[in-house]
Design a protein around this motif. Sequence first.
Motif, short mmCIF file in Angstrom:
data_model
loop_
_atom_site.label_atom_id
_atom_site.label_comp_id
_atom_site.label_asym_id
_atom_site.label_seq_id
_atom_site.Cartn_x
_atom_site.Cartn_y
_atom_site.Cartn_z
N GLN A 21 2.18 45.23 39.49
CA GLN A 21 2.78 44.77 40.56
C GLN A 21 3.59 43.10 40.70
O GLN A 21 4.80 43.03 41.31
CB GLN A 21 2.54 45.42 42.09
N VAL A 22 2.58 42.10 41.17
CA VAL A 22 3.23 40.83 41.21
C VAL A 22 2.27 40.01 40.39
O VAL A 22 1.57 40.74 39.42
CB VAL A 22 2.14 40.34 42.39
N GLN A 23 3.29 39.31 39.63
CA GLN A 23 3.20 39.07 38.55
C GLN A 23 2.61 37.30 38.99
O GLN A 23 3.94 36.26 40.11
CB GLN A 23 4.46 38.79 37.60
N LEU A 24 2.21 36.97 37.93
CA LEU A 24 1.64 35.44 37.86
C LEU A 24 2.07 34.64 37.20
O LEU A 24 1.35 34.38 36.33
CB LEU A 24 0.38 35.38 38.90
N ALA A 25 2.35 33.33 37.38
CA ALA A 25 3.00 32.11 36.29
C ALA A 25 2.22 31.15 36.19
O ALA A 25 2.40 30.27 37.74
CB ALA A 25 4.23 32.73 36.02
N GLU A 26 1.17 30.74 35.39
CA GLU A 26 0.59 29.65 35.85
C GLU A 26 1.01 28.46 34.96
O GLU A 26 0.94 28.65 33.90
CB GLU A 26 -0.80 29.42 35.24
N SER A 27 0.81 27.29 34.97
CA SER A 27 1.25 25.79 34.43
C SER A 27 0.64 24.91 35.06
O SER A 27 -0.62 25.27 36.53
CB SER A 27 2.66 25.99 34.51
N GLY A 28 0.10 23.77 34.63
CA GLY A 28 -0.15 22.99 34.67
C GLY A 28 -1.70 22.50 34.00
O GLY A 28 -2.20 21.15 33.71
#
Length: 121
Positions: free
Chosen positions: A1-8
Motif C-alpha cells: 500500500q505504501v512504497q518506501l524508496a531508500e537511498s544513501g
Amino acid sequence: QVQLAESGGGLVQPGGSLRLSCAASGRFFSIDAMGWYRQAPGKERELVADITSDGSSNYADSVKDRFTISRDNTKNTVNLQMNSLKPEDAAVYYCNARGRITMRGSRYNDWGQGTQVTVSS
C-alpha cells in the motif's frame, strides 16, 4: 500500500558520514511517523531513530549524539544524517512508515527493502 524508496547507503571509513533518505509514495491518508531501523548480521532489528507527526524524535542511545533525523512533510520524506560513523553502525538500514490509509480507516506499518551501510577502514 505504501512504497518506501531508500537511498544513501554505501561504504565509508570510520569517522565518516552518510545521509540516508526515504520517500513514501502510494495510497495513504497520513503518515504518523517515519523512522529508521537497522539489522546487523546475527543481530535483531533495532530502532535507530524515528520522528512523529508532531515533530518529536526518538533515538537509540548509541546514536543520539551522532545521528540526526529530519523530515520534509511536503515530500513525505525522512532523512537520517549519520556522522562519526563507527564499525558497529554497519548494518542494513530499513525505512519504516506508519499511519492511516484513510482518515477514519485502516492503518499501515510498512518497510523499505533496506539499504546497506558499511563502515570499514
